[in-house]
Design a protein around this motif. Sequence first.
Motif, mmCIF file in Angstrom:
data_model
loop_
_atom_site.group_PDB
_atom_site.id
_atom_site.type_symbol
_atom_site.label_atom_id
_atom_site.label_comp_id
_atom_site.label_asym_id
_atom_site.label_seq_id
_atom_site.Cartn_x
_atom_site.Cartn_y
_atom_site.Cartn_z
ATOM 1 N N LYS A 36 4.848 0.233 19.172
ATOM 2 C CA LYS A 36 5.951 0.411 18.217
ATOM 3 C C LYS A 36 6.138 1.911 18.008
ATOM 4 O O LYS A 36 5.145 2.638 17.857
ATOM 5 C CB LYS A 36 5.589 -0.178 16.850
ATOM 6 N N TYR A 37 7.378 2.317 17.975
ATOM 7 C CA TYR A 37 7.689 3.735 17.780
ATOM 8 C C TYR A 37 8.504 3.887 16.502
ATOM 9 O O TYR A 37 9.371 3.060 16.214
ATOM 10 C CB TYR A 37 8.514 4.272 18.954
ATOM 11 N N PHE A 38 8.234 4.954 15.775
ATOM 12 C CA PHE A 38 9.049 5.297 14.605
ATOM 13 C C PHE A 38 9.523 6.739 14.776
ATOM 14 O O PHE A 38 8.722 7.620 15.114
ATOM 15 C CB PHE A 38 8.236 5.191 13.309
ATOM 16 N N VAL A 39 10.810 6.955 14.545
ATOM 17 C CA VAL A 39 11.380 8.313 14.575
ATOM 18 C C VAL A 39 11.925 8.589 13.176
ATOM 19 O O VAL A 39 12.777 7.844 12.681
ATOM 20 C CB VAL A 39 12.532 8.405 15.604
ATOM 21 N N HIS A 91 12.398 3.966 -0.127
ATOM 22 C CA HIS A 91 11.841 5.172 0.476
ATOM 23 C C HIS A 91 11.481 4.882 1.934
ATOM 24 O O HIS A 91 11.094 3.752 2.277
ATOM 25 C CB HIS A 91 10.585 5.606 -0.273
ATOM 26 N N ALA A 92 11.562 5.927 2.746
ATOM 27 C CA ALA A 92 11.334 5.756 4.182
ATOM 28 C C ALA A 92 9.959 5.156 4.471
ATOM 29 O O ALA A 92 9.820 4.236 5.293
ATOM 30 C CB ALA A 92 11.481 7.112 4.882
ATOM 31 N N ASP A 93 8.928 5.655 3.796
ATOM 32 C CA ASP A 93 7.570 5.153 4.072
ATOM 33 C C ASP A 93 7.423 3.687 3.662
ATOM 34 O O ASP A 93 6.707 2.924 4.331
ATOM 35 C CB ASP A 93 6.498 6.027 3.388
ATOM 36 N N HIS A 94 8.139 3.278 2.636
ATOM 37 C CA HIS A 94 8.079 1.871 2.228
ATOM 38 C C HIS A 94 8.768 0.990 3.270
ATOM 39 O O HIS A 94 8.326 -0.134 3.539
ATOM 40 C CB HIS A 94 8.727 1.689 0.854
ATOM 41 N N CYS A 95 9.842 1.515 3.859
ATOM 42 C CA CYS A 95 10.526 0.752 4.924
ATOM 43 C C CYS A 95 9.569 0.495 6.086
ATOM 44 O O CYS A 95 9.556 -0.600 6.670
ATOM 45 C CB CYS A 95 11.726 1.538 5.460
ATOM 46 N N ILE A 96 8.762 1.489 6.418
ATOM 47 C CA ILE A 96 7.837 1.351 7.556
ATOM 48 C C ILE A 96 6.825 0.232 7.276
ATOM 49 O O ILE A 96 6.539 -0.599 8.143
ATOM 50 C CB ILE A 96 7.137 2.701 7.836
ATOM 51 N N ILE A 97 6.302 0.206 6.054
ATOM 52 C CA ILE A 97 5.344 -0.847 5.679
ATOM 53 C C ILE A 97 5.975 -2.230 5.830
ATOM 54 O O ILE A 97 5.357 -3.169 6.347
ATOM 55 C CB ILE A 97 4.902 -0.657 4.201
ATOM 56 N N ILE A 98 7.214 -2.354 5.379
ATOM 57 C CA ILE A 98 7.868 -3.673 5.432
ATOM 58 C C ILE A 98 8.126 -4.083 6.882
ATOM 59 O O ILE A 98 7.920 -5.244 7.251
ATOM 60 C CB ILE A 98 9.162 -3.672 4.589
ATOM 61 N N CYS A 150 5.015 8.838 5.596
ATOM 62 C CA CYS A 150 5.441 7.999 6.737
ATOM 63 C C CYS A 150 4.306 7.854 7.748
ATOM 64 O O CYS A 150 4.133 6.779 8.347
ATOM 65 C CB CYS A 150 6.682 8.602 7.401
ATOM 66 N N ILE A 151 3.532 8.906 7.929
ATOM 67 C CA ILE A 151 2.371 8.803 8.825
ATOM 68 C C ILE A 151 1.374 7.802 8.240
ATOM 69 O O ILE A 151 0.858 6.920 8.945
ATOM 70 C CB ILE A 151 1.702 10.193 9.008
ATOM 71 N N ASN A 152 1.122 7.913 6.958
ATOM 72 C CA ASN A 152 0.206 6.980 6.308
ATOM 73 C C ASN A 152 0.675 5.537 6.515
ATOM 74 O O ASN A 152 -0.087 4.669 6.945
ATOM 75 C CB ASN A 152 0.118 7.340 4.810
ATOM 76 N N SER A 153 1.939 5.277 6.234
ATOM 77 C CA SER A 153 2.468 3.910 6.359
ATOM 78 C C SER A 153 2.501 3.451 7.810
ATOM 79 O O SER A 153 2.349 2.271 8.103
ATOM 80 C CB SER A 153 3.888 3.830 5.798
ATOM 81 N N GLY A 154 2.731 4.391 8.703
ATOM 82 C CA GLY A 154 2.814 4.041 10.123
ATOM 83 C C GLY A 154 1.490 3.577 10.696
ATOM 84 O O GLY A 154 1.457 2.680 11.552
ATOM 85 N N PHE A 155 0.376 4.153 10.197
ATOM 86 C CA PHE A 155 -0.905 3.922 10.876
ATOM 87 C C PHE A 155 -1.938 3.144 10.074
ATOM 88 O O PHE A 155 -2.739 2.416 10.652
ATOM 89 C CB PHE A 155 -1.528 5.260 11.292
#
Length: 197
Positions: free
Chosen positions: A2-5, A180-187, A35-40
């Motif tokens: 999975k990639y996130f930009v 928030h962007a980081d919350h979107c990543i978690i979802i 976003c890094i935290n949520s991503g990994f």
Amino acid sequence: MKYFVITGHKASTSGDFKLDDISGGAGRLDIMCRCINSGFFLSHDLRKDVQVYLVLEGGNDAPKTVRFSGEDIRYLNPDERSTSSLIRNALLKKVSIDEEVKSSPGVYVSRMSFEKVINKLSEIGSFVYLKEDGEDCRAYEFPENPVFVLGDNRDLTDEEENILLEKNPEKISIGPRSLHADHCIIIVHNEMDRRCS
Ligand SMILES: C[S@@+](CC[C@H](N)C(=O)[O-])C[C@H]1O[C@@H](n2cnc3c(N)ncnc32)[C@H](O)[C@@H]1O
């Protein structure tokens, strides 16, 4: 994979910021760190099948892209300060056009612009544009190797959006409210986790 930009519209590219000032002088680098935290991060584990591209567009040395790769990441901790230190170390590396330099295990820096990142990832995965007015993600079938694209505290600029739209992304909404962007990543992770379990 999975990639996130994520576009850091004002995020520092010079590395000359203080770690105590990541939400001010570093141009909202705190958002990138979250976003890094949520991503990994999982509880007591890391997602190895993730790559996060932080496209940093602030300051005189812009653009720069710092890529975090879950396959080989080391020294990543959940707090924003240590993540911003990894980013700062990457930004202090000498890097010329068209090369990507390893800063520390799993952290790479290049001079790629948003457009270059999108062009590179178009050869690898399928774009999914996270946007409030997109298709509801609950009913959405995620593609293989999704490349999720999202803004920081601002949406993509018109220019960035046009670059992305040329690749015909699917557009999904992860809920009725703007988050928030980081919350979107978690979802997004959670939705994909549910489909795999
Ligand atoms: C903090 S929002 C940006 C500003 C926000 N659009 C506003 O009007 O306040 C950060 C990014 O998260 C994504 N985003 C936020 N809420 C979303 C939602 N409900 N569905 C899909 N993406 C969302 C979008 O990519 C957005 O650019």
